[in-house]
Scaffold this motif. Structure first.
Motif, mmCIF file in Angstrom:
data_model
loop_
_atom_site.group_PDB
_atom_site.id
_atom_site.type_symbol
_atom_site.label_atom_id
_atom_site.label_comp_id
_atom_site.label_asym_id
_atom_site.label_seq_id
_atom_site.Cartn_x
_atom_site.Cartn_y
_atom_site.Cartn_z
ATOM 1 N N HIS A 1 8.025 -5.869 3.791
ATOM 2 C CA HIS A 1 6.774 -5.760 3.009
ATOM 3 C C HIS A 1 6.248 -6.180 2.542
ATOM 4 O O HIS A 1 5.596 -5.289 2.189
ATOM 5 N N GLN A 2 4.950 -6.592 4.012
ATOM 6 C CA GLN A 2 4.265 -6.926 3.863
ATOM 7 C C GLN A 2 3.702 -5.648 4.661
ATOM 8 O O GLN A 2 1.944 -5.600 4.099
ATOM 9 N N LEU B 1 3.334 -3.120 2.042
ATOM 10 C CA LEU B 1 1.953 -4.140 0.823
ATOM 11 C C LEU B 1 0.990 -2.976 1.511
ATOM 12 O O LEU B 1 -0.128 -2.923 0.974
ATOM 13 N N ARG B 2 1.049 -3.543 2.754
ATOM 14 C CA ARG B 2 -0.699 -3.332 3.634
ATOM 15 C C ARG B 2 -1.155 -1.830 3.018
ATOM 16 O O ARG B 2 -2.523 -1.533 2.849
ATOM 17 N N THR C 1 -0.120 0.439 1.271
ATOM 18 C CA THR C 1 -0.248 0.915 0.448
ATOM 19 C C THR C 1 -1.513 -0.123 -0.142
ATOM 20 O O THR C 1 -2.067 0.617 -1.334
ATOM 21 N N GLU C 2 -2.005 -0.652 0.382
ATOM 22 C CA GLU C 2 -3.209 -1.454 -0.215
ATOM 23 C C GLU C 2 -4.621 -1.490 0.218
ATOM 24 O O GLU C 2 -5.417 -1.460 0.258
#
Length: 185
Positions: A13-14, A17-18, A20-21
């Motif tokens: 998940h991390q 998330l990284r 996508t950001e």
């Protein structure tokens, strides 16, 4: 690289998330997909009853969705970036990109032959593709058939594996009579 070799739902998940950001492709562990495959494989092997099994299945679904999202995000970034840091690409992503390069070359080849009036080349290419052999597994019995290369094939029983011309294989696959054999373990 902040990822270790250990993968769990939180680290996955991390990573997603990284990714996508950030607008650029991020550096991740070169063995990321293999470690992820091990994680999913180990999850699938575990046997539980009742609620615990439903939790495991839900976890597998979540990991599958996150994995799919990560691959799509990274490939999308790769295809839109002109100043790509190639060392950040994982081997599996290079494999995907290689097929995209082949596709671009084929498009150029067809376009060039068409606009330069090379109909015989296009005819030869089409015939070559129709008769290119692929491996399929039969899901139902099939009588003998004549291939696009005018050779005879069969008859076949359920679960037989055969190498036949692409055009014939595609017809059988479309009718759910056979399935393509993929190179997997």
């Amino acid at each position: 690289m902040s990822e270790s070799n250990h993968i769990d739902i939180n680290s996955l998940h991390q990573t997603v998330l990284r990714e996508t950001e950030n607008d650029s492709i991020l550096e991740i562990n070169p063995n990321f997909y293999r470690n992820l495959a091990d994680f999913i494989g180990n999850l699938r092997k575990q046997e539980f009853d009742g609620v615990e099994n439903k939790i495991k299945d839900t976890l597998i679904d979540m990991v599958t969705e996150l994995t799919s999202l990560l691959i799509k995000i990274r490939i999308d970034k790769i295809s839109k970036t002109s100043d790509l840091e190639i060392s950040y690409l994982l081997d599996e992503e290079k494999f995907i990109l290689d097929s995209q390069e082949d596709q671009k070359e084929r498009i150029e080849m067809i376009l060039s032959a068409t606009i330069n009036g090379k109909s015989k080349f296009l005819e030869s290419l089409a015939q070559s593709h129709k008769t290119k052999k692929i491996v399929i597994r039969f899901l139902h019995e099939v009588d003998e058939l004549v291939g696009a290369d005018l050779e005879k094939y069969g008859p076949f029983k359920t679960e037989d594996i055969a190498t036949i011309p692409y055009e014939n294989a595609q017809a059988l696959i479309a009718k759910n009579v056979a399935t393509k054999v993929h190179l997997e373990d």
